[in-house]
Design an enzyme around this catalytic site. Sequence first.
Site, mmCIF file in Angstrom:
data_model
loop_
_atom_site.group_PDB
_atom_site.id
_atom_site.type_symbol
_atom_site.label_atom_id
_atom_site.label_comp_id
_atom_site.label_asym_id
_atom_site.label_seq_id
_atom_site.Cartn_x
_atom_site.Cartn_y
_atom_site.Cartn_z
ATOM 1 N N ARG A 110 -66.098 -18.243 -5.590
ATOM 2 C CA ARG A 110 -67.997 -18.950 -6.083
ATOM 3 C C ARG A 110 -67.459 -20.751 -6.338
ATOM 4 O O ARG A 110 -67.449 -21.305 -5.986
ATOM 5 C CB ARG A 110 -67.580 -18.569 -7.811
ATOM 6 C CG ARG A 110 -68.400 -17.997 -7.960
ATOM 7 C CD ARG A 110 -68.564 -17.477 -9.038
ATOM 8 N NE ARG A 110 -69.470 -16.154 -9.047
ATOM 9 C CZ ARG A 110 -70.783 -16.317 -9.441
ATOM 10 N NH1 ARG A 110 -71.648 -17.459 -9.854
ATOM 11 N NH2 ARG A 110 -71.282 -14.960 -8.996
ATOM 12 N N TYR A 217 -63.342 -6.166 -3.319
ATOM 13 C CA TYR A 217 -63.790 -6.794 -1.553
ATOM 14 C C TYR A 217 -62.639 -8.084 -1.638
ATOM 15 O O TYR A 217 -62.169 -8.477 -2.802
ATOM 16 C CB TYR A 217 -65.062 -7.604 -1.717
ATOM 17 C CG TYR A 217 -65.774 -8.251 -2.600
ATOM 18 C CD1 TYR A 217 -65.258 -9.475 -2.869
ATOM 19 C CD2 TYR A 217 -66.466 -8.202 -3.278
ATOM 20 C CE1 TYR A 217 -66.318 -10.818 -3.320
ATOM 21 C CE2 TYR A 217 -67.553 -8.570 -3.788
ATOM 22 C CZ TYR A 217 -67.697 -9.798 -4.598
ATOM 23 O OH TYR A 217 -67.914 -10.783 -4.765
ATOM 24 N N ASP A 294 -81.130 -19.572 -12.027
ATOM 25 C CA ASP A 294 -81.168 -18.796 -13.484
ATOM 26 C C ASP A 294 -82.153 -19.350 -14.055
ATOM 27 O O ASP A 294 -82.446 -18.281 -14.410
ATOM 28 C CB ASP A 294 -79.778 -18.192 -13.721
ATOM 29 C CG ASP A 294 -79.316 -17.566 -12.713
ATOM 30 O OD1 ASP A 294 -79.721 -16.816 -11.800
ATOM 31 O OD2 ASP A 294 -77.850 -16.994 -13.522
HETATM 32 P P1 FAD Z 1 -75.712 -21.635 -13.626
HETATM 33 O O1 FAD Z 1 -75.033 -20.821 -12.357
HETATM 34 O O2 FAD Z 1 -75.783 -21.177 -14.752
HETATM 35 O O3 FAD Z 1 -75.745 -22.942 -13.763
HETATM 36 C C1 FAD Z 1 -76.632 -23.547 -14.806
HETATM 37 C C2 FAD Z 1 -75.550 -25.264 -14.556
HETATM 38 O O4 FAD Z 1 -76.528 -25.566 -15.746
HETATM 39 C C3 FAD Z 1 -74.175 -25.050 -15.654
HETATM 40 O O5 FAD Z 1 -73.576 -25.626 -14.808
HETATM 41 C C4 FAD Z 1 -75.224 -25.291 -16.984
HETATM 42 O O6 FAD Z 1 -73.142 -25.627 -17.715
HETATM 43 C C5 FAD Z 1 -75.763 -26.736 -17.115
HETATM 44 N N1 FAD Z 1 -76.395 -26.652 -17.856
HETATM 45 C C6 FAD Z 1 -76.523 -25.810 -18.779
HETATM 46 N N2 FAD Z 1 -77.817 -25.856 -20.072
HETATM 47 C C7 FAD Z 1 -77.493 -27.720 -19.603
HETATM 48 C C8 FAD Z 1 -78.300 -28.675 -20.320
HETATM 49 N N3 FAD Z 1 -79.610 -28.907 -21.279
HETATM 50 N N4 FAD Z 1 -77.916 -29.644 -19.886
HETATM 51 C C9 FAD Z 1 -77.388 -29.993 -18.753
HETATM 52 N N5 FAD Z 1 -76.690 -29.333 -17.975
HETATM 53 C C10 FAD Z 1 -76.910 -27.900 -18.345
HETATM 54 N N6 FAD Z 1 -75.692 -14.077 -6.706
HETATM 55 C C11 FAD Z 1 -75.227 -13.757 -5.686
HETATM 56 O O7 FAD Z 1 -76.412 -14.400 -5.344
HETATM 57 N N7 FAD Z 1 -74.621 -13.198 -5.110
HETATM 58 C C12 FAD Z 1 -73.556 -12.404 -6.163
HETATM 59 O O8 FAD Z 1 -72.751 -11.137 -5.027
HETATM 60 C C13 FAD Z 1 -73.974 -12.461 -7.450
HETATM 61 N N8 FAD Z 1 -72.827 -11.303 -8.266
HETATM 62 C C14 FAD Z 1 -73.053 -11.836 -9.501
HETATM 63 C C15 FAD Z 1 -72.030 -11.326 -10.603
HETATM 64 C C16 FAD Z 1 -72.085 -10.816 -12.302
HETATM 65 C C17 FAD Z 1 -70.978 -10.163 -12.663
HETATM 66 C C18 FAD Z 1 -73.114 -12.173 -12.174
HETATM 67 C C19 FAD Z 1 -73.293 -12.178 -14.077
HETATM 68 C C20 FAD Z 1 -74.314 -12.946 -11.596
HETATM 69 C C21 FAD Z 1 -74.111 -12.698 -10.364
HETATM 70 N N9 FAD Z 1 -74.735 -13.049 -9.223
HETATM 71 C C22 FAD Z 1 -75.033 -13.197 -7.974
HETATM 72 C C23 FAD Z 1 -75.507 -14.247 -9.427
HETATM 73 C C24 FAD Z 1 -75.351 -15.750 -10.044
HETATM 74 O O9 FAD Z 1 -74.261 -16.026 -10.503
HETATM 75 C C25 FAD Z 1 -76.276 -16.679 -10.400
HETATM 76 O O10 FAD Z 1 -77.480 -15.871 -10.267
HETATM 77 C C26 FAD Z 1 -76.018 -18.084 -10.175
HETATM 78 O O11 FAD Z 1 -74.873 -18.821 -10.410
HETATM 79 C C27 FAD Z 1 -77.035 -18.965 -10.858
HETATM 80 O O12 FAD Z 1 -76.487 -20.557 -10.360
HETATM 81 P P2 FAD Z 1 -77.786 -21.194 -11.091
HETATM 82 O O13 FAD Z 1 -77.448 -22.713 -10.962
HETATM 83 O O14 FAD Z 1 -79.278 -21.343 -11.270
HETATM 84 O O15 FAD Z 1 -77.246 -20.766 -13.393
#
Ligand code: FAD
Length: 426
Positions: A110, A217, A294
């Site tokens: 990651r 993996y 997310d």
């Molecule tokens: P996040 O990574 O949650 O990023 C949100 C960001 O916003 C963070 O940096 C946070 O600090 C910031 N933030 C939050 N609130 C505020 C605010 N109010 N103001 C400013 N900043 C803020 N997905 C895959 O595609 N393949 C996989 O193999 C996979 N395996 C997974 C295994 C596990 C155990 C888990 C839990 C998840 C897995 N996922 C996988 C899902 C994947 O990790 C997430 O869907 C993805 O990381 C989401 O990214 P994001 O940027 O939407 O959210």
Amino acid sequence: TGTDRASEVLVVGGGIGGLAAALAMKRNGADVTLVEHAPEFGEVGAGLQMAPNATRVLRDWGLLDAVLEVGVQPKHIVFRDATTGAELLRQNVRDEFAKRYDAPYVVVHRTDLHRIILDAAAEAGVTLLNDVEVTGTETAGSRATATARDGRTFEADVVVAADGLHSKLRAQIADDKPIPSGYVAYRGALPVSEVTYQSDMEDVVVWLGPQCHLVQYPLRKGEMFNTVAVFQSPAFLRGEEIWGSEDELEEAYRDCVPEVKAALANLWRVRSWPMFDRAPIPTWVDGRTALLGDSAHPMLQYLAQGACQALEDARVLERITADSVFAGDTADNAAWDGALARYNAVRAPRTARVQRTARVWGESWHVSRPVEKLLRDMLFAGAGADVYRFTDWAYSVEATDALDPAAGPSEAIERIAAVGDDNRPG
Ligand code: FAD
């Protein structure tokens, strides 16, 4: 009508989704600022599976080679029964699979993927700011203003809210909360020399047990090994507030084969990840604020699609705005409303299907009664005979290239997804 100034986009959240959105909008010529709450950009140092629907996006952005350089292209995804060791399904994800989906299946650290997109965004000219916690956004006319906890304000034509599972900005649109599944994940990514038990270094191996599973993996060209253990917490079922302890971890795998028990030593014990999702919502847009990643569609991770779908979101927003807001010599900021509505219409049904299917897929893994295991084994045997019937809807070029919200997958997938509406993994 074109305006003389550029289009200004503010992205909230610097996870994989937010960085991808910032890069995508910058590629179209927008003036992009990304604000992140944390004092530094980063990701958990564990593994991530990237299916072809996501690696095609990385290739479109010129980032796939960099990812392949640090990642691993597994040969197979192998499912095994964790209590007998029996192989349930072996799916080749190279060769014909990679040809069919026009891109490779990759597992990557990651931190590596996050850094590759962060560097690309910085190089493209995205302004990246840390220590900014956005508390809300407001649209007045055709401009959005985001307010930070420290009182700072950021004005833009559009705010992309990529603030994750616990999204504050989603609360302006939907009155819902993350739903605990009662399952918890432990992870570990270790140098391969420290690993106690490793399955085949060329494969992604998923062991399915009663109310538990374990995934293994390789990472970083086989120098590291990734393990994820996911199990149902008895404390959660008893209604206790704190659930998913280390004791519960050991107990959850007691009936598993020695290889699976040995693999538990490869997990970090300092932190665990209780697993949540939310129900799909049809509306992602509030004035000039749009959800992505997310914050829009948090899902259980059984299909390994959360980050993949966030990349798809960003790519679709890029393609839709390239044809509208950014189609002329100067940005047409009045076109944002239509573009966001189209983005919403294209992405919400697809990601809802992934969210629902993930719930059902997970539940089919965790069965324990003999009749359930029989049906599971028959499902996997059937999938082995024609695996593309179960994967085309998620991975195919047609599925991700369609900017037509009506395009849907097969009836079988729709039936599975429908079950995920009211059926929680349990
Ligand atoms: P996040 O990574 O949650 O990023 C949100 C960001 O916003 C963070 O940096 C946070 O600090 C910031 N933030 C939050 N609130 C505020 C605010 N109010 N103001 C400013 N900043 C803020 N997905 C895959 O595609 N393949 C996989 O193999 C996979 N395996 C997974 C295994 C596990 C155990 C888990 C839990 C998840 C897995 N996922 C996988 C899902 C994947 O990790 C997430 O869907 C993805 O990381 C989401 O990214 P994001 O940027 O939407 O959210």
